[in-house]
Scaffold this motif. Structure first.
Motif, PDB file in Angstrom:
ATOM      1  N   THR A  10       1.031  -1.535  -0.206  1.00 24.34           N
ATOM      2  CA  THR A  10      -0.246  -0.028  -0.297  1.00 24.34           C
ATOM      3  C   THR A  10       1.367   1.000  -0.401  1.00 24.34           C
ATOM      4  OG1 THR A  10      -0.242   0.345   2.434  1.00 24.34           O
ATOM      5  CG2 THR A  10      -1.777  -1.026   0.880  1.00 24.34           C
ATOM      6  N   VAL A  11       0.354   2.221  -1.007  1.00 22.40           N
ATOM      7  CA  VAL A  11       0.980   3.693  -0.494  1.00 22.40           C
ATOM      8  C   VAL A  11       0.011   4.702   0.107  1.00 22.40           C
ATOM      9  CG1 VAL A  11       1.872   5.126  -1.649  1.00 22.40           C
ATOM     10  CG2 VAL A  11       2.362   3.159  -2.818  1.00 22.40           C
ATOM     11  N   THR A  12       0.702   5.254   1.225  1.00 18.43           N
ATOM     12  CA  THR A  12       0.224   6.157   1.519  1.00 18.43           C
ATOM     13  C   THR A  12       0.630   7.863   1.249  1.00 18.43           C
ATOM     14  OG1 THR A  12      -0.512   5.524   3.920  1.00 18.43           O
ATOM     15  CG2 THR A  12      -0.524   7.378   3.968  1.00 18.43           C
ATOM     16  N   ARG A  13      -0.099   8.877   0.636  1.00 19.55           N
ATOM     17  CA  ARG A  13      -0.017   9.745   0.244  1.00 19.55           C
ATOM     18  C   ARG A  13      -0.180  10.756   0.552  1.00 19.55           C
ATOM     19  NH1 ARG A  13       1.924   7.770  -4.793  1.00 19.55           N
ATOM     20  NH2 ARG A  13       1.250   5.818  -5.571  1.00 19.55           N
ATOM     21  N   GLU A  33       0.708   8.654  10.206  1.00 20.75           N
ATOM     22  CA  GLU A  33       1.606   8.400   8.748  1.00 20.75           C
ATOM     23  C   GLU A  33       3.004   7.717   8.482  1.00 20.75           C
ATOM     24  OE1 GLU A  33      -1.879  10.457   6.350  1.00 20.75           O
ATOM     25  OE2 GLU A  33       0.060  11.849   6.151  1.00 20.75           O
ATOM     26  N   LEU A  34       3.489   8.239   9.655  1.00 19.67           N
ATOM     27  CA  LEU A  34       5.227   8.273   9.648  1.00 19.67           C
ATOM     28  C   LEU A  34       5.323   7.519  10.491  1.00 19.67           C
ATOM     29  CD1 LEU A  34       7.101  11.409   9.903  1.00 19.67           C
ATOM     30  CD2 LEU A  34       6.325  10.197   7.610  1.00 19.67           C
ATOM     31  N   ARG A  35       5.082   6.700  11.105  1.00 22.47           N
ATOM     32  CA  ARG A  35       5.001   5.855  12.694  1.00 22.47           C
ATOM     33  C   ARG A  35       4.570   4.439  11.699  1.00 22.47           C
ATOM     34  NH1 ARG A  35       5.120   6.889  17.422  1.00 22.47           N
ATOM     35  NH2 ARG A  35       3.897   8.998  17.458  1.00 22.47           N
ATOM     36  N   GLY A  36       4.152   4.265  10.881  1.00 23.85           N
ATOM     37  CA  GLY A  36       2.828   3.137  10.347  1.00 23.85           C
ATOM     38  C   GLY A  36       3.960   2.859   8.682  1.00 23.85           C
ATOM     39  N   ALA A  37       5.166   3.681   8.466  1.00 26.34           N
ATOM     40  CA  ALA A  37       5.724   3.373   7.228  1.00 26.34           C
ATOM     41  C   ALA A  37       6.884   2.211   7.681  1.00 26.34           C
ATOM     42  CB  ALA A  37       5.835   4.191   6.838  1.00 26.34           C
TER      43      ALA A  37
END
Length: 210
Positions: free
Chosen positions: A36-39, A83-87
């Motif tokens: 998945t990609v979070t944008r 969002e960062l922590r989950g990357a």
């Protein structure tokens, strides 16, 4: 696997930083077709101008006394930090504007820090690619050596504050093709583009663990 992708260009349809980031993302996606990609497109999706002030002042106010606006701002900061922590990997494409860091990136950073804490290593050991593009030349011996006040800040935040395992791909002379007086630099600019794309593809494979 989750890739976090941030773009800070104000011209997404003609973004040189996005072109380079796209090359890296394509390599990551090829290795993780089910990923998945979070944008976050922060150059065009603006944050409320008072969000950081509200989130910061909330930190000095008992939670029970937070105003609705403060609660909303805190929730935004927490969401951005998560969002960062989950990357599992991250790509950030951030151009230089007016010799400094993009204002959009700065307010995003401030909100992330408000939501995640000023010393929280949100990207600790996370493979991270910073793509940064500069319209002119800022290297040693150039007339504007030392005028790049963006890249050192970006590196400080991503690597030193957030603990990212950071790779930097920088492309200079992006305005050579369109700016009068830079015609003699077009060949150098195209060489810089080729090198940056090659470096981004290699970095994308590294982000993917290939």
């Amino acid at each position: 696997m989750n890739l976090f992708r941030l773009d800070a260009s104000i011209l997404p349809g003609a973004s040189t930083s996005a072109e380079i980031a796209d090359a890296a993302e394509a390599e990551w996606a090829a290795a993780h077709p089910d990923g998945t990609v979070t944008r976050r497109h922060i150059g065009t999706g603006f944050f409320p101008s008072d969000a950081w002030t509200l989130a910061t002042t909330a930190g000095f106010t008992p939670e029970a006394d937070h105003s609705p606006a403060q609660r909303e701002a805190v929730a935004l900061g927490v969401a951005l930090a998560e969002e960062l922590r989950g990357a599992d990997a991250a790509i950030l494409a951030v151009p230089l504007y007016n010799f400094g860091v993009s204002q959009h990136f700065k307010i995003w950073t401030d909100l992330v820090i408000a939501g995640g804490g000023p010393a929280t290593p949100l990207l600790k050991d996370t493979p991270t690619l910073l793509v940064t593009t500069l319209g002119g030349g800022y290297g040693p011996g150039t007339p504007r050596e030392g005028w790049d006040h963006s890249t050192p800040y970006l590196e400080r935040i991503l690597a030193d504050v957030w603990g990212a395992d950071l790779t930097v791909v920088k492309r200079e002379l992006t305005l050579a093709a369109t700016t009068p007086g830079m015609e003699d630099l077009k060949d150098l600019a195209e060489q810089a583009r080729t090198r940056a794309l090659d470096a981004a593809r290699a970095a994308g494979r590294a982000l993917a663990g290939v």
